[in-house]
Scaffold this active site. Structure first.
Site, PDB file in Angstrom:
ATOM      1  N   GLY A   1      21.037  21.192  -3.851  1.00  0.00           N
ATOM      2  CA  GLY A   1      20.209  22.520  -3.741  1.00  0.00           C
ATOM      3  C   GLY A   1      19.173  22.685  -4.633  1.00  0.00           C
ATOM      4  O   GLY A   1      18.013  22.032  -4.350  1.00  0.00           O
ATOM      5  N   ARG A   2      19.537  22.770  -6.125  1.00  0.00           N
ATOM      6  CA  ARG A   2      18.110  23.008  -6.868  1.00  0.00           C
ATOM      7  C   ARG A   2      17.361  21.723  -7.035  1.00  0.00           C
ATOM      8  O   ARG A   2      16.290  21.688  -7.132  1.00  0.00           O
ATOM      9  CB  ARG A   2      18.865  23.351  -8.365  1.00  0.00           C
ATOM     10  CG  ARG A   2      19.314  24.896  -8.245  1.00  0.00           C
ATOM     11  CD  ARG A   2      19.934  25.223  -9.548  1.00  0.00           C
ATOM     12  NE  ARG A   2      21.357  24.480  -9.623  1.00  0.00           N
ATOM     13  CZ  ARG A   2      22.308  24.784 -10.391  1.00  0.00           C
ATOM     14  NH1 ARG A   2      21.940  25.644 -11.665  1.00  0.00           N
ATOM     15  NH2 ARG A   2      23.496  24.207 -10.518  1.00  0.00           N
TER      16      ARG A   2
ATOM     17  N   GLN B   1      21.152  28.682   8.709  1.00  0.00           N
ATOM     18  CA  GLN B   1      22.198  29.533   8.227  1.00  0.00           C
ATOM     19  C   GLN B   1      21.844  30.885   8.392  1.00  0.00           C
ATOM     20  O   GLN B   1      21.200  31.711   8.043  1.00  0.00           O
ATOM     21  CB  GLN B   1      22.199  29.212   6.612  1.00  0.00           C
ATOM     22  CG  GLN B   1      23.319  29.582   6.006  1.00  0.00           C
ATOM     23  CD  GLN B   1      23.455  29.744   4.442  1.00  0.00           C
ATOM     24  OE1 GLN B   1      22.831  30.477   4.033  1.00  0.00           O
ATOM     25  NE2 GLN B   1      24.295  29.214   3.971  1.00  0.00           N
TER      26      GLN B   1
ATOM     27  N   ARG C   1      30.195  27.583   5.980  1.00  0.00           N
ATOM     28  CA  ARG C   1      30.232  27.523   4.560  1.00  0.00           C
ATOM     29  C   ARG C   1      31.181  28.376   3.846  1.00  0.00           C
ATOM     30  O   ARG C   1      30.995  29.553   4.008  1.00  0.00           O
ATOM     31  CB  ARG C   1      28.752  27.613   4.157  1.00  0.00           C
ATOM     32  CG  ARG C   1      28.546  27.239   2.474  1.00  0.00           C
ATOM     33  CD  ARG C   1      27.399  27.663   2.002  1.00  0.00           C
ATOM     34  NE  ARG C   1      27.125  26.929   0.812  1.00  0.00           N
ATOM     35  CZ  ARG C   1      25.865  27.086   0.021  1.00  0.00           C
ATOM     36  NH1 ARG C   1      25.324  28.378  -0.065  1.00  0.00           N
ATOM     37  NH2 ARG C   1      25.805  26.386  -1.088  1.00  0.00           N
TER      38      ARG C   1
ATOM     39  N   TYR D   1      29.133  37.280   0.416  1.00  0.00           N
ATOM     40  CA  TYR D   1      28.447  38.011   1.374  1.00  0.00           C
ATOM     41  C   TYR D   1      29.752  38.534   2.524  1.00  0.00           C
ATOM     42  O   TYR D   1      30.841  38.525   2.413  1.00  0.00           O
ATOM     43  CB  TYR D   1      27.601  37.231   2.074  1.00  0.00           C
ATOM     44  CG  TYR D   1      26.378  36.763   1.004  1.00  0.00           C
ATOM     45  CD1 TYR D   1      25.549  37.771   0.212  1.00  0.00           C
ATOM     46  CD2 TYR D   1      26.147  35.684   0.519  1.00  0.00           C
ATOM     47  CE1 TYR D   1      24.757  37.684  -0.737  1.00  0.00           C
ATOM     48  CE2 TYR D   1      25.100  35.449  -0.477  1.00  0.00           C
ATOM     49  CZ  TYR D   1      24.582  36.408  -1.209  1.00  0.00           C
ATOM     50  OH  TYR D   1      23.762  36.162  -1.971  1.00  0.00           O
TER      51      TYR D   1
END
Length: 366
Positions: free
Chosen positions: A318-319, A100, A228, A181
């Site tokens: 993810g987590r 990424q 993404r 971002y």
């Protein structure tokens, strides 16, 4: 009619995935000095290689693109060599991994920037967020607006990162255009107040996205590139007056490149899945011709339903991957999931990173 299963194989372009489960990008702040990945990072990713696809943590494309201490880069030879340790370890476990690539824009602090300079952004507007400076979380610094003449340099940095990702042995790349971002900052009218060709209309605000995707697909086959977005997330102070219009345009433009997949954060990043009035994930997904990767708060039942119904081709976790390196096997066995130690999420060493155990194999009756 044959129902598609979460554990069925999937063909992402010319890349065969053994299942539909993806490890989402997870910032863990464990790069070595010089923002170089090391043997510990290689162990971490290799432990999780049973995922259909691994997506690396956000990896800055330049020193200016850094927003948190301990995050890896992919802009110099030492970093490329470090990432080669990671990709070799993953491939030795028969895994697949995308890098990424990431520029944080205004989500940074002067202490993390070359020469202590201000971070860069579409406009000189501070992000309402905090960043990790290596000791503590501190408010993001006031950025300076990028000059029009600098935009070519930014695109060149993304292109160089794509070249380096290939040299480092990655199987593909994901463009980070989410979570407030740099590219997300350009897309949104809350952070982009420019008056040049990179601001104003939706088409202008998407210009950097389009130029970067053009550069990336000049390095990689388009099917080895994903993107993404997080249309309805306020992460890092992100805001837009009409996210459906903005991201409908952005996703349609991205689809024109024939990319491998669209990766959407469905709702608030790492939070609620409740969408604002007028938001429609289905309409956004329909604008993209490639594979769809769903993300945000999925458990086994939700993921199985998304794949079986055809709403999603792939599901990113993810987590759950932090404390469950063997997440695929646990989901398949419907086994309990371990919980991560929050004190070791960011920074540190092996503790809370590579020391989470896998399920014990069941005893064989004698």
């Amino acid at each position: 009619m044959v129902m598609t299963d979460l554990f069925d194989a999937y063909r992402l372009g010319d890349l065969a995935l053994p299942n539909r489960i993806v490890m989402a990008p997870l910032t863990r702040n464990r790069a070595l000095p010089g923002d170089v990945p090391g043997p510990l990072n290689a162990t971490y990713y290799a432990q999780r290689a049973s995922a259909g696809l691994l997506i690396s943590e956000g990896t800055q494309i330049s020193p200016e693109g850094k927003g948190y201490a301990g995050t890896p880069g992919i802009y110099d030879a030492a970093q490329v060599k470090g990432w080669r340790l990671v990709t070799d370890a993953v491939h030795a476990k028969d895994g697949r991994i995308f890098a990424q690539i990431w520029h944080v824009g205004r989500v940074s602090h002067t202490s993390l920037q070359p020469g202590g300079q201000p971070p860069v952004a579409p406009s000189a507007l501070a992000a309402d967020t905090q960043v990790f400076d290596g000791m503590a979380f501190v408010p993001a610094s006031l950025p300076r607006a990028l000059a029009t003449a600098e935009m070519g340099r930014i695109v060149s940095d993304y292109r160089a990162a794509a070249v380096n990702a290939k040299a480092a042995g990655f199987d593909g790349i994901e463009l980070h255009a989410a979570n407030g971002y740099l590219i997300d900052q350009f897309l949104r009218d809350g952070s982009n107040h420019r008056q040049d060709r990179y601001g104003g209309s939706i088409d202008n605000r998407a210009r950097l996205l389009v130029e970067v995707l053009h550069a990336l697909t000049g390095v990689w086959p388009a099917l080895r590139v994903g993107v993404r977005f997080s249309p309805f997330s306020g992460a890092n102070g992100a805001h837009d007056s009409d996210p459906m219009a903005t991201f409908s345009h952005a996703i349609a433009r991205a689809s024109e490149f024939g990319l491998g997949y669209l990766h959407l954060v469905e709702g608030e990043t790492g939070g609620s899945r409740v969408l604002p009035a007028g938001a429609d994930i289905g309409k956004l997904r329909a604008l993209f011709k490639g594979a769809y990767m769903a993300n945000n708060g999925y458990d086994r039942m939700m993921a199985e339903d998304a794949v079986a119904s055809g709403r999603s081709d792939l599901v990113a976790f993810g987590r759950p991957y932090i404390a469950n390196p063997d997440l695929v096997e646990r989901l398949r066995a419907q086994a309990p999931l371990a919980l991560p130690d929050r004190a070791t999420l960011y920074g540190g060493g092996a503790a809370g990173y590579t020391d989470y155990p896998c399920l014990k194999a069941p005893a064989v009756a004698s």
